[in-house]
Scaffold this motif. Sequence first.
Motif, mmCIF file in Angstrom:
data_model
loop_
_atom_site.group_PDB
_atom_site.id
_atom_site.type_symbol
_atom_site.label_atom_id
_atom_site.label_comp_id
_atom_site.label_asym_id
_atom_site.label_seq_id
_atom_site.Cartn_x
_atom_site.Cartn_y
_atom_site.Cartn_z
ATOM 1 N N MET A 1 0.817 -1.212 0.000
ATOM 2 C CA MET A 1 0.000 0.000 0.000
ATOM 3 C C MET A 1 0.857 1.271 0.000
ATOM 4 N N ARG A 2 2.015 1.203 0.716
ATOM 5 C CA ARG A 2 2.929 2.363 0.720
ATOM 6 C C ARG A 2 3.358 2.706 -0.698
ATOM 7 N N TYR A 3 3.616 1.654 -1.458
ATOM 8 C CA TYR A 3 4.031 1.865 -2.846
ATOM 9 C C TYR A 3 2.949 2.650 -3.605
ATOM 10 N N LEU A 4 1.688 2.236 -3.418
ATOM 11 C CA LEU A 4 0.590 2.911 -4.131
ATOM 12 C C LEU A 4 0.410 4.350 -3.650
ATOM 13 N N ASP B 1 -2.921 6.657 7.951
ATOM 14 C CA ASP B 1 -2.237 7.810 8.557
ATOM 15 C C ASP B 1 -1.199 8.369 7.588
ATOM 16 N N TYR B 2 -0.501 7.461 6.936
ATOM 17 C CA TYR B 2 0.534 7.863 5.973
ATOM 18 C C TYR B 2 -0.102 8.617 4.791
ATOM 19 N N LEU B 3 -1.223 8.092 4.310
ATOM 20 C CA LEU B 3 -1.965 8.738 3.213
ATOM 21 C C LEU B 3 -2.375 10.154 3.612
ATOM 22 N N ILE B 4 -2.885 10.291 4.833
ATOM 23 C CA ILE B 4 -3.349 11.589 5.318
ATOM 24 C C ILE B 4 -2.177 12.571 5.444
ATOM 25 N N THR C 1 -15.162 8.913 4.655
ATOM 26 C CA THR C 1 -15.179 10.242 4.038
ATOM 27 C C THR C 1 -13.787 10.868 4.110
ATOM 28 N N ILE C 2 -13.145 10.744 5.262
ATOM 29 C CA ILE C 2 -11.833 11.367 5.454
ATOM 30 C C ILE C 2 -10.765 10.684 4.590
ATOM 31 N N THR C 3 -10.847 9.369 4.499
ATOM 32 C CA THR C 3 -9.920 8.657 3.608
ATOM 33 C C THR C 3 -10.073 9.166 2.174
ATOM 34 N N LEU C 4 -11.329 9.309 1.740
ATOM 35 C CA LEU C 4 -11.561 9.752 0.364
ATOM 36 C C LEU C 4 -11.141 11.205 0.157
ATOM 37 N N LEU C 5 -11.313 12.042 1.184
ATOM 38 C CA LEU C 5 -10.840 13.433 1.080
ATOM 39 C C LEU C 5 -9.338 13.437 0.789
ATOM 40 N N ALA C 6 -8.596 12.603 1.527
ATOM 41 C CA ALA C 6 -7.134 12.556 1.358
ATOM 42 C C ALA C 6 -6.765 12.088 -0.054
ATOM 43 N N ILE C 7 -7.466 11.085 -0.545
ATOM 44 C CA ILE C 7 -7.161 10.588 -1.903
ATOM 45 C C ILE C 7 -7.462 11.670 -2.945
ATOM 46 N N THR D 1 -21.792 16.755 10.819
ATOM 47 C CA THR D 1 -23.001 16.246 11.472
ATOM 48 C C THR D 1 -22.762 14.868 12.078
ATOM 49 N N ILE D 2 -22.050 13.996 11.360
ATOM 50 C CA ILE D 2 -21.891 12.634 11.901
ATOM 51 C C ILE D 2 -20.704 12.515 12.845
ATOM 52 N N ASP D 3 -19.808 13.496 12.829
ATOM 53 C CA ASP D 3 -18.668 13.451 13.742
ATOM 54 C C ASP D 3 -18.347 14.886 14.176
ATOM 55 N N PRO D 4 -18.511 15.185 15.460
ATOM 56 C CA PRO D 4 -18.274 16.560 15.912
ATOM 57 C C PRO D 4 -16.850 17.047 15.625
ATOM 58 N N LYS D 5 -15.919 16.124 15.488
ATOM 59 C CA LYS D 5 -14.540 16.512 15.142
ATOM 60 C C LYS D 5 -14.247 16.308 13.652
ATOM 61 N N GLY D 6 -15.301 15.955 12.899
ATOM 62 C CA GLY D 6 -15.146 15.600 11.486
ATOM 63 C C GLY D 6 -14.467 16.684 10.663
ATOM 64 N N ARG D 7 -14.895 17.915 10.893
ATOM 65 C CA ARG D 7 -14.341 19.041 10.135
ATOM 66 C C ARG D 7 -12.829 19.135 10.313
ATOM 67 N N GLU D 8 -12.379 19.125 11.591
ATOM 68 C CA GLU D 8 -10.938 19.274 11.879
ATOM 69 C C GLU D 8 -10.159 18.112 11.265
ATOM 70 N N LYS D 9 -10.728 16.906 11.398
ATOM 71 C CA LYS D 9 -10.058 15.743 10.790
ATOM 72 C C LYS D 9 -9.981 15.927 9.283
ATOM 73 N N GLY D 10 -11.039 16.480 8.712
ATOM 74 C CA GLY D 10 -11.073 16.741 7.272
ATOM 75 C C GLY D 10 -9.956 17.700 6.863
ATOM 76 N N PHE D 11 -9.772 18.780 7.620
ATOM 77 C CA PHE D 11 -8.713 19.752 7.280
ATOM 78 C C PHE D 11 -7.345 19.071 7.304
ATOM 79 N N LYS D 12 -7.159 18.187 8.275
ATOM 80 C CA LYS D 12 -5.856 17.507 8.378
ATOM 81 C C LYS D 12 -5.649 16.549 7.209
ATOM 82 N N ALA D 13 -6.745 16.120 6.606
ATOM 83 C CA ALA D 13 -6.639 15.180 5.479
ATOM 84 C C ALA D 13 -6.675 15.895 4.125
ATOM 85 N N GLY D 14 -6.590 17.238 4.137
ATOM 86 C CA GLY D 14 -6.497 17.940 2.857
ATOM 87 C C GLY D 14 -7.651 18.870 2.527
#
Length: 348
Positions: free
Chosen positions: A1-4, A32-35, A250-256, A274-287
């Motif tokens: 997966m690292r290779y990809l 985590d590496y992808l993010i 959702t966050i994985t796909l944001l990073a991709i 809406t589904i995760d109160p920390k979702g937004r911040e996690k989203g920013f960290k993923a791109g």
Amino acid sequence: MRYLIDKLSRENNLSQEELELLLGNLSCEDRDYLIEKAYEVRKKHYGDTVFFRGLIEISNICKCDCFYCGIRASNKKANRYRLSQDEILECCHRGYSLGYRTFVFQGGEDSYFSDEILESIIKTLKSEYSDIAITLSLGERGEESFERLYRAGADRYLLRHETVNEELYTKLHPKMSLENRKKCLESLKSIGYQVGSGFLIGLPGLKLVDYAKDLVFLKNLRPHMVGIGPFIPHEDTPLKDEKGGTAYDTITLLAIIRLLLPDVLLPATTALGTIDPKGREKGFKAGANVIMPNLSPMECRKKYALYNGKVFLGKESAEEKLKIENGILEAGFQPILTRGDNIRWKRK
Ligand code: 5AD
């Protein structure tokens, strides 16, 4: 997966098969590496900035009947409203004094909003303010209509393709076609808009291969913006008992998406918040690098219920700008209120 992941970061591309493989085999560490990689790319193109958009939900009247959507035409329980021209202008005036410089008009496919009415709103605003951008998110319209609204001063158009799985698309969108959706997106691009598309995560029946196809579709379309979010069931729709998408996916796909389209404007959407109160911040960290607080009149926000539990107070509310800015600063990012165009766009 690292290779990809390394290949995706280096080439900003993977084949459909590779994307499917990646989606199906990511361990937590790989993810985590992808993010991390997505964060680096976002930083290179947009630094640590998060752009603000004021979202105005101008009407929940809709002629479409999308199975997942709470404001679908068949939902007789929906409490319908439509903002007047003056109400829309008032929202923008209020937003402008709060500091917002992009206004997003989102609504159901409501035939009341003719080209003439929209042109008048857009022209009025553009003559009042020289430093704002106007984004439309009003569903499918004819090419001529898109053209007129662009000439009137609209800068961006959001039209998610929702899913490229044609069979599912046809099932979930009565009397609509994926083909016409794609045609609209192509027209918007050739007219000169900054175009946003995107898809829903967790729609019943979707498989990994479908997301891989959604990603390839986006890569080929080269949109300026991409909006993705988890499907969240609404109680008065045929999909009320289905499961819904997760924040994790959702966050994985944001990073991709950040790696596939390095300079894209990518919101951390309300559905994610809406589904995760920390979702937004996690989203920013993923791109993700855009946030769209709600600027609609307070009494309408509850009525614009696309899904259950939609948040619109506190950190979702445009009036709470300071709170939102602080949250963004605490997460390590810089809130920015300029119009924030895609770096590759110039008006034609
Ligand atoms: N859950 C999540 N998102 C939804 N949308 C519509 N209904 C739902 C739902 N139940 C999204 C669609 C549309 C956008 C404005 O809202 O993707 O394009």
